[in-house]
Structures are given as C-alpha cells and as structure tokens.
Design a protein around this motif. Structure first.
Motif, PDB file in Angstrom:
ATOM      1  N   ASP A   2       0.822  -1.212   0.000  1.00  0.00           N
ATOM      2  CA  ASP A   2       0.000   0.000   0.000  1.00  0.00           C
ATOM      3  C   ASP A   2       0.857   1.264   0.000  1.00  0.00           C
ATOM      4  O   ASP A   2       1.772   1.401   0.808  1.00  0.00           O
ATOM      5  N   ARG A   3       0.562   2.161  -0.925  1.00  0.00           N
ATOM      6  CA  ARG A   3       1.273   3.446  -1.085  1.00  0.00           C
ATOM      7  C   ARG A   3       2.731   3.229  -1.481  1.00  0.00           C
ATOM      8  O   ARG A   3       3.588   4.047  -1.151  1.00  0.00           O
ATOM      9  N   ARG A   4       2.993   2.126  -2.151  1.00  0.00           N
ATOM     10  CA  ARG A   4       4.365   1.800  -2.551  1.00  0.00           C
ATOM     11  C   ARG A   4       4.483   1.724  -4.067  1.00  0.00           C
ATOM     12  O   ARG A   4       3.482   1.660  -4.785  1.00  0.00           O
ATOM     13  N   SER A   5       5.720   1.651  -4.509  1.00  0.00           N
ATOM     14  CA  SER A   5       6.003   1.361  -5.903  1.00  0.00           C
ATOM     15  C   SER A   5       6.155  -0.148  -6.035  1.00  0.00           C
ATOM     16  O   SER A   5       7.041  -0.744  -5.408  1.00  0.00           O
ATOM     17  N   LEU A   6       5.313  -0.752  -6.833  1.00  0.00           N
ATOM     18  CA  LEU A   6       5.394  -2.213  -7.000  1.00  0.00           C
ATOM     19  C   LEU A   6       6.758  -2.627  -7.543  1.00  0.00           C
ATOM     20  O   LEU A   6       7.262  -3.706  -7.247  1.00  0.00           O
ATOM     21  N   ASP A   7       7.350  -1.756  -8.338  1.00  0.00           N
ATOM     22  CA  ASP A   7       8.618  -2.108  -8.987  1.00  0.00           C
ATOM     23  C   ASP A   7       9.827  -1.944  -8.075  1.00  0.00           C
ATOM     24  O   ASP A   7      10.832  -2.613  -8.261  1.00  0.00           O
ATOM     25  N   HIS A   8       9.735  -1.052  -7.108  1.00  0.00           N
ATOM     26  CA  HIS A   8      10.939  -0.712  -6.342  1.00  0.00           C
ATOM     27  C   HIS A   8      10.854  -1.016  -4.855  1.00  0.00           C
ATOM     28  O   HIS A   8      11.873  -1.037  -4.180  1.00  0.00           O
ATOM     29  N   GLU A   9       9.645  -1.216  -4.341  1.00  0.00           N
ATOM     30  CA  GLU A   9       9.543  -1.278  -2.881  1.00  0.00           C
ATOM     31  C   GLU A   9       8.838  -2.516  -2.347  1.00  0.00           C
ATOM     32  O   GLU A   9       8.794  -2.698  -1.131  1.00  0.00           O
ATOM     33  N   VAL A  10       8.270  -3.298  -3.202  1.00  0.00           N
ATOM     34  CA  VAL A  10       7.417  -4.390  -2.714  1.00  0.00           C
ATOM     35  C   VAL A  10       8.165  -5.716  -2.857  1.00  0.00           C
ATOM     36  O   VAL A  10       8.383  -6.195  -3.974  1.00  0.00           O
ATOM     37  N   PRO A  11       8.578  -6.300  -1.733  1.00  0.00           N
ATOM     38  CA  PRO A  11       9.427  -7.499  -1.814  1.00  0.00           C
ATOM     39  C   PRO A  11       8.816  -8.616  -2.650  1.00  0.00           C
ATOM     40  O   PRO A  11       9.531  -9.272  -3.412  1.00  0.00           O
ATOM     41  N   PHE A  12       7.503  -8.834  -2.558  1.00  0.00           N
ATOM     42  CA  PHE A  12       6.951  -9.978  -3.281  1.00  0.00           C
ATOM     43  C   PHE A  12       6.845  -9.740  -4.795  1.00  0.00           C
ATOM     44  O   PHE A  12       6.530 -10.672  -5.540  1.00  0.00           O
ATOM     45  N   MET A  13       7.128  -8.512  -5.244  1.00  0.00           N
ATOM     46  CA  MET A  13       7.140  -8.243  -6.687  1.00  0.00           C
ATOM     47  C   MET A  13       8.550  -8.167  -7.263  1.00  0.00           C
ATOM     48  O   MET A  13       8.728  -7.924  -8.461  1.00  0.00           O
ATOM     49  N   ARG A  14       9.541  -8.383  -6.421  1.00  0.00           N
ATOM     50  CA  ARG A  14      10.931  -8.292  -6.885  1.00  0.00           C
ATOM     51  C   ARG A  14      11.178  -9.277  -8.034  1.00  0.00           C
ATOM     52  O   ARG A  14      10.830 -10.450  -7.937  1.00  0.00           O
ATOM     53  N   GLY A  15      11.762  -8.768  -9.104  1.00  0.00           N
ATOM     54  CA  GLY A  15      12.087  -9.630 -10.236  1.00  0.00           C
ATOM     55  C   GLY A  15      10.915  -9.939 -11.145  1.00  0.00           C
ATOM     56  O   GLY A  15      11.045 -10.737 -12.074  1.00  0.00           O
ATOM     57  N   ARG A  16       9.763  -9.331 -10.884  1.00  0.00           N
ATOM     58  CA  ARG A  16       8.591  -9.579 -11.732  1.00  0.00           C
ATOM     59  C   ARG A  16       8.175  -8.268 -12.402  1.00  0.00           C
ATOM     60  O   ARG A  16       8.116  -7.232 -11.735  1.00  0.00           O
ATOM     61  N   ILE A  17       7.859  -8.314 -13.672  1.00  0.00           N
ATOM     62  CA  ILE A  17       7.257  -7.154 -14.337  1.00  0.00           C
ATOM     63  C   ILE A  17       5.887  -6.938 -13.690  1.00  0.00           C
ATOM     64  O   ILE A  17       5.132  -7.894 -13.487  1.00  0.00           O
ATOM     65  N   SER A  18       5.581  -5.676 -13.369  1.00  0.00           N
ATOM     66  CA  SER A  18       4.418  -5.419 -12.514  1.00  0.00           C
ATOM     67  C   SER A  18       3.095  -5.390 -13.278  1.00  0.00           C
ATOM     68  O   SER A  18       2.280  -4.480 -13.112  1.00  0.00           O
ATOM     69  N   THR A  19       2.881  -6.412 -14.085  1.00  0.00           N
ATOM     70  CA  THR A  19       1.570  -6.568 -14.718  1.00  0.00           C
ATOM     71  C   THR A  19       0.563  -7.070 -13.687  1.00  0.00           C
ATOM     72  O   THR A  19       0.939  -7.621 -12.643  1.00  0.00           O
ATOM     73  N   THR A  20      -0.706  -6.915 -14.006  1.00  0.00           N
ATOM     74  CA  THR A  20      -1.742  -7.429 -13.108  1.00  0.00           C
ATOM     75  C   THR A  20      -1.641  -8.951 -13.011  1.00  0.00           C
ATOM     76  O   THR A  20      -1.890  -9.530 -11.950  1.00  0.00           O
ATOM     77  N   GLU A  21      -1.263  -9.591 -14.113  1.00  0.00           N
ATOM     78  CA  GLU A  21      -1.089 -11.047 -14.104  1.00  0.00           C
ATOM     79  C   GLU A  21      -0.026 -11.462 -13.080  1.00  0.00           C
ATOM     80  O   GLU A  21      -0.246 -12.365 -12.256  1.00  0.00           O
ATOM     81  N   ASN A  22       1.129 -10.789 -13.153  1.00  0.00           N
ATOM     82  CA  ASN A  22       2.204 -11.147 -12.226  1.00  0.00           C
ATOM     83  C   ASN A  22       1.859 -10.801 -10.787  1.00  0.00           C
ATOM     84  O   ASN A  22       2.280 -11.490  -9.856  1.00  0.00           O
ATOM     85  N   LEU A  23       1.082  -9.740 -10.618  1.00  0.00           N
ATOM     86  CA  LEU A  23       0.646  -9.381  -9.271  1.00  0.00           C
ATOM     87  C   LEU A  23      -0.248 -10.485  -8.698  1.00  0.00           C
ATOM     88  O   LEU A  23      -0.116 -10.870  -7.528  1.00  0.00           O
ATOM     89  N   ALA A  24      -1.133 -11.017  -9.521  1.00  0.00           N
ATOM     90  CA  ALA A  24      -2.012 -12.100  -9.065  1.00  0.00           C
ATOM     91  C   ALA A  24      -1.194 -13.334  -8.663  1.00  0.00           C
ATOM     92  O   ALA A  24      -1.459 -13.963  -7.629  1.00  0.00           O
ATOM     93  N   VAL A  25      -0.180 -13.660  -9.457  1.00  0.00           N
ATOM     94  CA  VAL A  25       0.668 -14.822  -9.141  1.00  0.00           C
ATOM     95  C   VAL A  25       1.445 -14.571  -7.844  1.00  0.00           C
ATOM     96  O   VAL A  25       1.537 -15.445  -6.977  1.00  0.00           O
ATOM     97  N   ALA A  26       1.974 -13.356  -7.707  1.00  0.00           N
ATOM     98  CA  ALA A  26       2.752 -13.033  -6.512  1.00  0.00           C
ATOM     99  C   ALA A  26       1.882 -13.098  -5.257  1.00  0.00           C
ATOM    100  O   ALA A  26       2.320 -13.592  -4.206  1.00  0.00           O
ATOM    101  N   ILE A  27       0.658 -12.604  -5.354  1.00  0.00           N
ATOM    102  CA  ILE A  27      -0.244 -12.647  -4.201  1.00  0.00           C
ATOM    103  C   ILE A  27      -0.595 -14.102  -3.884  1.00  0.00           C
ATOM    104  O   ILE A  27      -0.641 -14.505  -2.717  1.00  0.00           O
ATOM    105  N   TRP A  28      -0.818 -14.912  -4.893  1.00  0.00           N
ATOM    106  CA  TRP A  28      -1.042 -16.347  -4.672  1.00  0.00           C
ATOM    107  C   TRP A  28       0.120 -16.936  -3.874  1.00  0.00           C
ATOM    108  O   TRP A  28      -0.068 -17.646  -2.882  1.00  0.00           O
ATOM    109  N   ASP A  29       1.344 -16.614  -4.312  1.00  0.00           N
ATOM    110  CA  ASP A  29       2.533 -17.178  -3.668  1.00  0.00           C
ATOM    111  C   ASP A  29       2.672 -16.714  -2.220  1.00  0.00           C
ATOM    112  O   ASP A  29       3.223 -17.435  -1.381  1.00  0.00           O
ATOM    113  N   GLU A  30       2.183 -15.516  -1.929  1.00  0.00           N
ATOM    114  CA  GLU A  30       2.230 -15.013  -0.556  1.00  0.00           C
ATOM    115  C   GLU A  30       1.192 -15.680   0.326  1.00  0.00           C
ATOM    116  O   GLU A  30       1.437 -15.963   1.496  1.00  0.00           O
TER     117      GLU A  30
END
Ligand code: NI
Length: 135
Positions: free
Chosen positions: A79-107
């Motif tokens: 929340d209130r972060r940059s998905l590309d630079h600040e969110v550990p679970f998005m590290r190394g992933r292009i911040s598409t909605t698809e990848n966000l869904a996969v990352a949230i699943w993994d969390e």
C-alpha cells in the motif's frame, strides 16, 4: 465444498518495463504504461479459499486469520508503494496485473491455516480484472 472469499484494497504505483528489452521495444510493447515516471492504481484483490467445515468449529478457515494474512503479507507491503521498487513480493517480476495475481497467490497459499487457495482475483481498474487459479 464451500468457498470463502475476502476482499482487500491497496493503492500502488508501477511502470511496465522489461529491462531485457530496449527502450523502444518497451514503449511499443507497453505503451503509456511504460512512461518513465510510472502511474498509480487502486487495486482490489479478492482471494477465494475452498474447503469443508470442521464439524467441531463449523469453519474450515478462521476469517480473522485470513484477514490478518492479507493485511500483513499483501496490503502492508504494497500500500502506497512502488510495485517495482519497494514491494518485496514483486521483486524480479514485471508489474503486470497477471504477475501481481501470481505473486499474491505465492504469498497467501502457503500461509493458509485451513482450506485450499482457489482463486486470486486482481482488479486493476473498473474494467480490467485478472483471475489466477494457481500453478
Ligand atoms: Ni498500470
């Protein structure tokens, strides 16, 4: 078989960019979403868990625990972060909605105390929704 779902929201910024492609290829591929300074979304995430109630408790998943997992492991880091630079679970992933869904699943999936994760739905905007049912 029953399904329990919970919805959370967070706001975050991002920029679609693949560092392995040239600047021109990125512009062509991602269009305005590649603008260098990024842009924001009010994301809405819904997770659906399936299971059968334990006769002793009448539940297969304590909603309080699901609420905590989402608050601690999805909303707080993003929340209130940059998905590309600040969110550990998005590290190394292009911040598409698809990848966000996969990352949230993994969390969420490995942390569920009961039931099985069935679906992660990420709404990026009123008209854009991605659903992921797992690997
Ligand atoms: Ni976007």
């Amino acid at each position: 078989m029953m399904f329990i779902s919970r919805r959370v929201r967070f706001s975050a910024s991002h920029r679609l960019n693949n560092s392995e492609l040239s600047a021109e290829e990125n512009r062509t591929l991602f269009g305005a979403c590649n603008n260098p300074h990024g842009h924001g979304h009010d994301y809405e995430v819904e997770v659906v868990v399936r299971g059968s109630p334990d006769p002793r408790t009448g539940m297969f998943l304590n909603l309080r625990q699901l609420k905590e997992i989402l608050a601690i492991h999805v909303v707080a880091p993003a929340d209130r972060r940059s998905l590309d630079h600040e969110v550990p679970f998005m590290r190394g992933r292009i911040s598409t909605t698809e990848n966000l869904a996969v990352a949230i699943w993994d969390e969420v999936a490995p942390r569920l105390p009961g039931g099985t994760l069935h679906l992660v739905r990420v709404r990026e905007s009123e008209n854009n929704v991605v659903e992921y049912t797992g690997p």
